[in-house]
Enzyme design. Sequence first.
Site, PDB file in Angstrom:
ATOM      1  N   SER A  18       0.689  -0.974   0.021  1.00 28.98           N
ATOM      2  CA  SER A  18       0.102   0.075   0.001  1.00 28.98           C
ATOM      3  C   SER A  18       0.882   1.064  -0.063  1.00 28.98           C
ATOM      4  O   SER A  18       1.724   0.954  -0.482  1.00 28.98           O
ATOM      5  CB  SER A  18      -0.684   0.047   1.454  1.00 28.98           C
ATOM      6  OG  SER A  18      -0.013  -0.052   2.578  1.00 28.98           O
ATOM      7  N   LYS A  19      -0.168   2.587   0.264  1.00 29.85           N
ATOM      8  CA  LYS A  19       0.622   3.513  -0.397  1.00 29.85           C
ATOM      9  C   LYS A  19       1.930   4.001   1.303  1.00 29.85           C
ATOM     10  O   LYS A  19       3.102   4.678   1.091  1.00 29.85           O
ATOM     11  CB  LYS A  19      -0.806   5.060   0.314  1.00 29.85           C
ATOM     12  CG  LYS A  19      -0.888   5.240  -1.280  1.00 29.85           C
ATOM     13  CD  LYS A  19      -0.663   6.347  -1.424  1.00 29.85           C
ATOM     14  CE  LYS A  19      -2.570   6.529  -2.489  1.00 29.85           C
ATOM     15  NZ  LYS A  19      -3.722   6.374  -2.556  1.00 29.85           N
TER      16      LYS A  19
END
Length: 485
Positions: free
Chosen positions: A242-243
Amino acid sequence: MVRVRFAPSPTGHLHVGALRTALFNWLFARHHHGTFILRIEDTDLARSSEEMSRSILEALRWVGLDWDEGPIYQSQRFALYRERARQLVEKGLAYYCFCSPEEIEQRRQEAQARGEHWKYDRRCLNLSQEEKEKLLAEGRPAAIRFLVPEGVIKYEDLVHGPISVDNRNIEDFVLLRSDGLPTYHLSVVVDDIDTRITHVIRGDDHISNTPKQILLYRAFAAPVPRFAHLPLILGPDRKKLSKRHGDTSVLSFRDKGYLPLAFFNFMAQLSWSPGPEERIYSIEEMVRDFSLERISKGSPVFDLAKLEWLNSRLINELPVNELISQLRPWLERERLWREEFLKDKKDWFEKLVILIRSRCRTLVDLKEMLRPFISDKINYDPEAVKKYLSDNRLEQLLPILKKDFQALENFTAAETERVLRERAEKEGVKAAALIHPLRVLLVGKSVSPGIFDVLEFMGKEKTLARIDNFSEARKILQAHGGGVS
Ligand code: GLU
């Protein structure tokens, strides 16, 4: 005939997980001489944007993926989805539901309080014809729900093997919301049927959607495609990528100076191995050898070190003229590009790129290492200046060395090395005491290719001018409060 699709939702930039899905669909299509279709799933009007659609197409093109049909925009097909949902109602395979979200939520909570597992209780299925007509005539908002039949859904996932789900675990899901917008299940199946998709290759996050979609294919009396669900990509900490793990948008990798082919290899090698060796495979090799059967079930880890390794490998393997064409836009953007690099200075420029590339992991590294050779401006790294230009003896030594260089007829690596070493000996200093300061003056940093190669490529004129920069470069020390010893 193989027909596959990639169906991103334009609610953000294309991220690496979606790209891997696109890539496997594309490889599969090309391997089978089939058709690769691009579909933009923009039914969520509030969250989708044209800008993101454009950005997705740009990212696909950058990696080198082309499509044979589309892009098909779902937002242009709303009328069709409504019509298909109504057809199912007419056939008795779906029904109108007038329950408001609040009513459903209340009944769900009641069921929970009784310790029951909730799924939609089919209240509206049991309405009489008059009741239904009355509610419709009143203009009560109505959704359309699919009537899940009894039975068990079984299918053979091409990655995960046999999967079966008892329909009792599936609630009568909504096909058309009361505002007339289709749900994902409806639009995806209608489009896959209309475009005659033979294989649905997508992320594992869709595995739970598949039984519902198979039910829909059957309801529409359409052939059911084969399914292949790709394992989730993990970050180095083994949690879903994810980010938090850094920017995962595909274009951010372009902007960091990765080459499309290296990135393609890296992404394809998440879950699939094109061959026994760790190397760059050509697109042709990957297309030739791709097979869904060889996709591994385990979750791959997104390892940036591997991407860097592949990228530096490709930078060093590419024919130099190809590397230069990839580098060109980077230089152009900073006004460092000159046409003579392809004409009068072609030989010099190509040799320079070859000299430098072994130290580069990205095109950004390459651009930065080239900069001192092709720009008149030079930026001095304060740390390097402090470390190597502080010695006051240089005030005497550098002008002498400059004279030695000035006297050279052939300003080659061998000749400059000879005079520098002779000078060091005469002055009773180590060669390194001249080499390090010279490097900082010439390239602004404490690292570079071998200094004598640097001198030869820099040329006499530029070298002499940069030696003259000594006092100028030392001013940085005051600016940074370092002081000159
Ligand atoms: N639009 C969906 C997504 O972005 C893909 C749907 C599908 O592949 O079936 O996850």
